[in-house]
Write an enzyme that holds these catalytic residues in place. Sequence first.
Site, mmCIF file in Angstrom:
data_model
loop_
_atom_site.group_PDB
_atom_site.id
_atom_site.type_symbol
_atom_site.label_atom_id
_atom_site.label_comp_id
_atom_site.label_asym_id
_atom_site.label_seq_id
_atom_site.Cartn_x
_atom_site.Cartn_y
_atom_site.Cartn_z
ATOM 1 N N ILE A 62 0.844 -1.195 0.000
ATOM 2 C CA ILE A 62 0.000 0.000 0.000
ATOM 3 C C ILE A 62 0.881 1.247 0.000
ATOM 4 O O ILE A 62 1.848 1.330 0.767
ATOM 5 C CB ILE A 62 -0.945 0.009 1.221
ATOM 6 C CG1 ILE A 62 -1.770 -1.296 1.282
ATOM 7 C CG2 ILE A 62 -1.843 1.241 1.211
ATOM 8 C CD1 ILE A 62 -2.701 -1.523 0.114
ATOM 9 N N HIS A 63 0.524 2.198 -0.842
ATOM 10 C CA HIS A 63 1.325 3.409 -0.977
ATOM 11 C C HIS A 63 0.446 4.652 -1.017
ATOM 12 O O HIS A 63 -0.771 4.563 -1.178
ATOM 13 C CB HIS A 63 2.182 3.343 -2.253
ATOM 14 C CG HIS A 63 1.355 3.245 -3.503
ATOM 15 N ND1 HIS A 63 0.842 4.357 -4.135
ATOM 16 C CD2 HIS A 63 0.942 2.179 -4.219
ATOM 17 C CE1 HIS A 63 0.160 3.977 -5.193
ATOM 18 N NE2 HIS A 63 0.198 2.654 -5.265
ATOM 19 N N CYS A 64 1.084 5.794 -0.858
ATOM 20 C CA CYS A 64 0.409 7.078 -1.054
ATOM 21 C C CYS A 64 0.314 7.291 -2.563
ATOM 22 O O CYS A 64 1.250 7.010 -3.292
ATOM 23 C CB CYS A 64 1.198 8.197 -0.381
ATOM 24 S SG CYS A 64 2.932 8.240 -0.868
#
Length: 120
Positions: A42-44
């Site tokens: 999960i990333h920005c």
Amino acid sequence: MLALYQVKIQSLGEFSSEALEDDMMILFSDIAPEEVKDYCFIHCHDQLKGEIKPGNKVKISDCLFTITAVGDVANRNLSELGHITIRFDGEHSAEFPGCVHVEGNRPGSIVCGDEIKFFN
């Protein structure tokens, strides 16, 4: 070199490392549905600033890869959802529409804070 998309890993799904061991890195922004979150890195989310295509590069942590194939919906999925699957197999045609294939051995591990940067 123009950065097309640049993010940092915020969290690791419970089974994300197992997918990595199978030479897959499943990226999703923080809007990932609950049913797939466990398998994702999960990333920005970032804005996609150009089309990702074969011959472009992606840097994952300290590892640099050449992109060999891009699925039909990979750019749209990355732009809208921050979602693609990176396959570390060097294939020259995409296995699935949302896959990006790269040349080289997968990273040994990915940790929170690692950066992923696509550029041309």
